[in-house]
Enzyme design. Structure first.
Site, PDB file in Angstrom:
ATOM      1  N   SER A  34       0.806  -1.233   0.000  1.00 28.51           N
ATOM      2  CA  SER A  34       0.000   0.000   0.000  1.00 28.51           C
ATOM      3  C   SER A  34       0.835   1.278   0.000  1.00 28.51           C
ATOM      4  O   SER A  34       0.299   2.361  -0.234  1.00 28.51           O
ATOM      5  CB  SER A  34      -0.924   0.021   1.220  1.00 28.51           C
ATOM      6  N   LYS A  86       0.562   3.426  -2.923  1.00 33.37           N
ATOM      7  CA  LYS A  86      -0.596   4.302  -3.125  1.00 33.37           C
ATOM      8  C   LYS A  86      -0.222   5.784  -3.039  1.00 33.37           C
ATOM      9  O   LYS A  86      -0.910   6.639  -3.598  1.00 33.37           O
ATOM     10  CB  LYS A  86      -1.692   3.965  -2.105  1.00 33.37           C
ATOM     11  N   TYR A 111      -3.849  -2.287 -10.095  1.00 31.99           N
ATOM     12  CA  TYR A 111      -3.721  -2.228  -8.630  1.00 31.99           C
ATOM     13  C   TYR A 111      -2.800  -3.335  -8.093  1.00 31.99           C
ATOM     14  O   TYR A 111      -1.874  -3.074  -7.310  1.00 31.99           O
ATOM     15  CB  TYR A 111      -5.118  -2.331  -8.009  1.00 31.99           C
ATOM     16  N   TYR A 132      -4.447   3.187   7.810  1.00 28.70           N
ATOM     17  CA  TYR A 132      -5.762   2.561   7.941  1.00 28.70           C
ATOM     18  C   TYR A 132      -6.446   3.027   9.222  1.00 28.70           C
ATOM     19  O   TYR A 132      -6.391   4.201   9.555  1.00 28.70           O
ATOM     20  CB  TYR A 132      -5.630   1.026   7.897  1.00 28.70           C
ATOM     21  N   VAL A 192       1.183  -3.732   3.948  1.00 28.54           N
ATOM     22  CA  VAL A 192       1.134  -5.005   4.679  1.00 28.54           C
ATOM     23  C   VAL A 192       2.377  -5.853   4.464  1.00 28.54           C
ATOM     24  O   VAL A 192       2.535  -6.897   5.111  1.00 28.54           O
ATOM     25  CB  VAL A 192      -0.113  -5.851   4.323  1.00 28.54           C
TER      26      VAL A 192
END
Lengths: 315, 315, 315, 315
Positions: free
Chosen positions: A70, A73, A197, A249, A267
């Site tokens: 992530s 991102k 993605y 998160y 992660v």
């Protein structure tokens, strides 16, 4: 607790943090829902800092590549903002989600508009934006080249096994993508947006490479080595704000509270941290805490930020 | 957009912002769910800054008292942390809520533990903590005296009519309190905790007084005038982090994105803003935006922060 | 309101209801989310009754085929119970959902177990069960043959255009299937289970055929014409109970309240109704009410049940 | 399983069921959240049937009074429909909730309109309706006299200790009432509506009395002994439909599936069951299952209904 009067030298601080982390036994659990990630040695720990004044300092396994997941991102958001500007915010919100990273509940209550670009649903929309006018292969290539450019390192690659592993098991992400598609918030087929993605999540980088790639965010949008602008100073600030409020998160509030710098976790156990005006940081320890963020990585950054008095909430 | 090279003088900036706000016609809607608040003139606008180096600068209606409402939660949190320390976090979370300020849904899913001390449910738990060993009247008095002490101004009062108006119509808050009580997360009778809550929300302050009261947060926990410590430097940073991630309800992400400084808003139209190391700010304009935050107050702080290059996400 | 003393003759009642429905102008809106369904003439109305004593009575457009959509879920449930028995209830609940037919929220809160077999998610699990040991083509064939057998009519077909139309636009169902797969509650690939699901929803039947197919449910599990048992009497009762509590999505309570007989609706505008011991009914009017059930179909059954004193809640 | 050919005599069936229940060891847990209820002996079991043809048959502890709790909601609904007619449905829905009996989540998503009159929130609105023009004491008296009238027994009383126990600990209900008040869906002060609610829940009745009180629902709205009409036949059917779809909280679907008759349970361990045209039933066993319904009471009614072939879904 006595407050720091004088910050130690950064290289000493990094070494001290790395040494302390090496002794920790409670290291969290390595993510296993992507089978390929479950194979990583939980004892790994690396940390790197690239300062605005041009130094690169590392400790531990800072040159071993890991799956940035992530963290990517941050870079896809940057790229998509470059492509479509603030029109992006019509399709993605910028509020913390108050839910786990892969929650679908919020989408039902808010008509398929994901809360921010750092939860899975939001990042899938960003991938969809990056697909505009492209084949998935081209969009993936564009993302990889952008990150290679930011890190000034053309050896960075995508781990195809990880991407395939995610695709084979990523039913939750397929659910999110199809769900948003049902609201019209994907413009391409769900499997195409997911193809982009899964591949950008599977980019493999070392702490050193990652800290290099984050330099522009610590330096007002400019590469400190060349002075070339990547984004405007305002956009750099705003990306930093979003990292702080949404980068971990449903543990973003806690990270801001404890560490006090903008960060983005993955992660795979990596975290990119930004100290505005000072340095870009990357840390890696594969074991995760209950919120899915690197357990030792968070603790290491908390210690480092305190030692160096780097909190953006400090005078 | 050209980036600021040189920040203007603060007094000029404040005057310029106030002048621009005076001309705005779309000022948002004054909160009416507390009847007493609905009587306020929507054309009011005030702004004040108290700098760490001892200057107090104001513009507009900066000396007119308004109902600080949820801004008071910054001070009750500070007081409660002083009383019980980090044990407080067993009863209140520190994550953004992802829901409106008066949502009860989250409490059902998380067993009566409110997400943070700045949503209503969280602040009611804080009130319950401040009740320990006290009568409501004493707890209310302690809060008021603490704010008077912080602002160095004993003329600050509680507007009893506003408190009574909130009590008479605050069914949603009664619901929240009783709901948490059913989970055992209030130790006193709901109406007692609410008595404290309604009264601290009804404290009336001017922008000048409010900016004075926030000084310790801009100055590492110490009163910059006296050098006396209110809280530790670490706690000051952490309160600032919580203001940034949770201070504007479900618009916190947007405020961080646009303004980039820790802030706490109230439905009376006030916002307290903190520029670490520089200044404590207060702004007031009664009309609210869709998230229940002062519409012009947010815009004014966004302009001011940009003019002065005050974003904590800037180099 | 005077209570019925003597029920009229059924053929008169059907004719009266059909005549009254023909005059209605507010007929609801035809479902358009499956493009193929949007092409149907909203003025159509048909009704059919097959009594346990062997009569078939019809009125209106009772011989025109329409897309039975979710009504097919009664038959797939029956078939799946025959295959796996009550083990089925480990993977699907039997409670009303309290949510729209295509909601995904409930799945997140209940670990991918859909609330009942008549909401979309539940029916997709049933399709997955029917896939066991089969290719999708075989499972679809088995369902079609079962319905042909029940209706004693081999001319019943699947409308391939409708099935293709659903597949091309059924993103919400893809989301549901992938979501349940992420919890392990699909045993086959989501697209395979959905292939079965989209095809059985696309079966086209007339009111006459549908009422014929429902005979066993009105007659204690046995075909009244042949006396052969389709399911046990207990299972027939239980399927009826499930139709009553869950057969009309989030309008099930209202249908039970107004009509008082077990029923199952489909977005094609059909409703199958069961009067235990008396008759199997089918009605069709394409326009839907707010809950996605046939508007005139519901009204027609309400009138008919009142005229014939058919409510199962009546003495 | 062999289907019943001939139903046994009712007195034999009741005795058989009672004998079997006496031997059960897994009896569920007695509700303890109302402290007073926790004192009841879990070994108690009573059952009573009052037939439309005038017989009263009992077995076990059928003459011992217990707290009817939510069963009272059937009677308050009946009374409120008599007072305000179908206007009642503007303030309460009639759909199953899909949530636990004391959930507050649904209210937030549906603007303070409870899903049905049998969940707590709905029953509190009914109490509010019964307050119109009355003092709480009068409204409570009216409810009690109505139940005494239905049961033809003036010895039925309210257990004031249970009412006081509920008031002292009913924070969840206070939350629900205040929450609905915040949406304007209570017309009186929450504590007044709750005063009525807590008292009617605290009515104590024996199985014999309860079965007597339910006679009108089994007999088309008329008292079978006197022939006097309590409600219209249509209203009796509709109340029965609501009992079937909503009478056992989030276990209503399961009760309909297993037992197949309209029923209403209470956390005191009682269940009122209605066999239209045949009999009114009451059963009592204090231990509850996971959904908060009497564990042995449900099993006893399942057995009895099967033995007597009483399912309303049977031919």
């Amino acid at each position: 607790m006595p407050e720091v009067e004088q910050a130690p030298k950064l290289d000493q601080a990094l070494a001290e943090v790395a040494a302390e982390m090496a002794e920790r036994t409670d290291r969290g659990d390595v993510a296993t829902y992507i089978p390929q990630l479950g194979k990583v040695d939980p004892k790994k720990f690396g940390i790197a800092a690239v300062t605005n004044d041009g130094r690169t300092l590392v400790a531990g396994d800072a040159d071993q590549a890991f799956s940035i997941q992530s963290i990517s991102k941050v870079f896809t958001l940057t790229l998509a903002l470059g492509n479509v500007g603030d029109a992006l915010w019509k399709r993605v919100g910028r509020e913390p989600s108050g839910n786990p990273f892969n929650s679908i509940v919020q989408l039902e209550h808010e008509n398929g508009i994901p809360r921010n670009p750092f939860i899975n649903a939001g990042a899938i929309v960003i991938s969809d934006i990056l697909l505009a006018g492209h084949q998935p292969r081209e969009a993936i290539g564009e993302i990889l080249r952008f990150i290679q450019f930011l890190a000034d390192d053309e050896t960075i690659i995508i781990d195809r096994e990880v991407a395939a592993s995610e695709r084979a098991t990523g039913y939750r992400n397929f659910a999110l993508a199809n769900y948003m598609k049902s609201f019209g918030n994907l413009h391409h087929a769900p499997e195409l947006a997911l193809g982009v993605y899964f591949h950008h999540c599977a980019i493999a980088m070392s702490c050193r490479q990652l800290a290099m790639a984050g330099r522009f965010l610590a330096n007002g949008g400019k590469n400190p080595a060349t002075g070339h602008s990547v984004v405007s100073a305002e956009r750099a600030r705003r990306i930093g704000a979003m990292m702080l409020t949404c980068g971990h998160y449903d543990g973003s509030g806690d990270f801001a509270f404890r560490v006090g710098i903008p960060g983005k976790s993955g992660v795979g156990g990596g975290i990119l941290g930004i100290v505005p005006g000072v340095a870009s940081l990357a840390v890696w320890s594969p074991g995760l805490n209950a919120n899915g963020n690197s357990k030792l990585g968070s603790i290491a950054l908390e210690k480092l930020a305190r030692m160096m008095n780097w909190s953006i909430f400090a005078p």
